[in-house]
Design an enzyme around this catalytic site. Structure first.
Site, mmCIF file in Angstrom:
data_model
loop_
_atom_site.group_PDB
_atom_site.id
_atom_site.type_symbol
_atom_site.label_atom_id
_atom_site.label_comp_id
_atom_site.label_asym_id
_atom_site.label_seq_id
_atom_site.Cartn_x
_atom_site.Cartn_y
_atom_site.Cartn_z
ATOM 1 N N LYS A 103 0.858 -1.192 0.000
ATOM 2 C CA LYS A 103 0.000 0.000 0.000
ATOM 3 C C LYS A 103 0.894 1.243 0.000
ATOM 4 O O LYS A 103 1.820 1.340 0.817
ATOM 5 C CB LYS A 103 -0.886 -0.036 1.252
ATOM 6 C CG LYS A 103 -1.827 1.125 1.393
ATOM 7 C CD LYS A 103 -2.780 0.882 2.563
ATOM 8 C CE LYS A 103 -3.596 2.119 2.871
ATOM 9 N NZ LYS A 103 -4.565 1.878 3.950
ATOM 10 N N HIS A 105 -0.267 4.555 0.134
ATOM 11 C CA HIS A 105 -0.786 5.750 0.830
ATOM 12 C C HIS A 105 -1.110 5.395 2.290
ATOM 13 O O HIS A 105 -0.863 4.266 2.716
ATOM 14 C CB HIS A 105 -2.040 6.271 0.108
ATOM 15 C CG HIS A 105 -3.143 5.267 0.076
ATOM 16 N ND1 HIS A 105 -3.193 4.243 -0.840
ATOM 17 C CD2 HIS A 105 -4.232 5.112 0.870
ATOM 18 C CE1 HIS A 105 -4.266 3.517 -0.623
ATOM 19 N NE2 HIS A 105 -4.914 4.020 0.411
#
Ligand SMILES: O=P(O)(O)OC[C@H]1O[C@H](OP(=O)(O)OP(=O)(O)O)[C@H](O)[C@@H]1O
Ligand SMILES: O=C(O)c1cc(=O)[nH]c(=O)[nH]1
Length: 218
Positions: A103, A105
């Site tokens: 991921k 963000h």
């Protein structure tokens, strides 16, 4: 068989987790059967499953600091096991899991949940050739943690990279317990007792076993 093993097989039958046909596996092998843990898909099934894994862990006496459930199917299994350990055995342990894709963000990264420190006990559904466990081991080592052991629902009793079973290879290479609730032989016994309609399935499984079954069993 122990009570939790019988309960696990009965639950798998009730949820149609065991499927027959032609399935391509993570290892690239084509199998006449597939253990689809995704079919344990109700709250009650997950509660029972968590209790089976928790009892298996407690009976084994394995020592560990946290549970690690690899994506994807290991995630609900690790979670259900953590709940059952706390509720049924008074053992409150942290648990963690990973994302298959990093991921970029928010909190970022691929690890979710508790910090991956200390002795990690990996919780997964199936071992076939052992690739998934080798991948998760790399993740554990990168984090500076150690592998305490592995608990799976089904040991398919197949070859890893050599002639012995993938489970045996993991035990020998890492000197860790690899504990399974049931193994392929339990499924074969079940089919054998299911009568004439399973003769063809047994034949296909025997043929597959000749190709990929471990020479020295776990
Ligand atoms: O011992 P191996 O040969 O590695 O095969 C077994 C692994 O394969 C599946 O994972 P996969 O990542 O395919 O599926 P999932 O995303 O549905 O958990 C299964 O959940 C095991 O983790
Ligand atoms: O080897 C695999 O990919 C595999 C086998 C199996 O029985 N079930 C599963 O989810 N994956």
């Amino acid at each position: 068989m122990k009570g939790y093993q019988t309960e696990f097989i009965e639950l798998a039958r009730a949820c149609n987790v065991l499927q027959f046909g032609q399935f391509e596996l993570k290892s690239g092998r084509t199998s006449p059967y597939f253990f689809n843990a995704g079919k344990f898909s109700t709250g009650r099934a997950m509660a029972t499953l968590g209790r089976c894994y928790a009892q298996c862990i407690v009976d084994s006496g394995v020592e560990f600091d946290l549970l690690l459930g690899p994506a994807y199917k290991g995630i609900p299994l690790g979670t259900a096991t953590a709940i059952a350990l706390a509720d049924q055995h008074g053992i409150n342990v942290p648990f963690a899991y990973n994302r298959k894709e990093v991921k970029a963000h928010g909190e970022g990264g691929s690890l979710v949940g508790a910090s991956l420190v200390g002795r990690a006990l990996v919780i997964d559904d199936v071992i076939t050739a052992g690739t998934a466990v080798r991948e998760v081991l790399a993740m554990i080592e990168d984090a500076g943690a150690t592998l305490a052991g592995v608990v799976i629902g089904l040991d398919r009793q197949e070859r890893g990279v050599d002639q012995v079973s993938a489970v045996q290879e993991l035990r020998q290479a890492h000197e860790i317990p690899v504990i399974s609730i049931i193994a392929l032989e339990h499924i074969i016994d079940y089919l054998g007792s299911a009568g004439a309609e399973s003769t063809e399935l047994l034949g296909a499984m025997q043929h597959y076993r000749e190709q990929f079954g471990a020479i020295v069993d776990s």
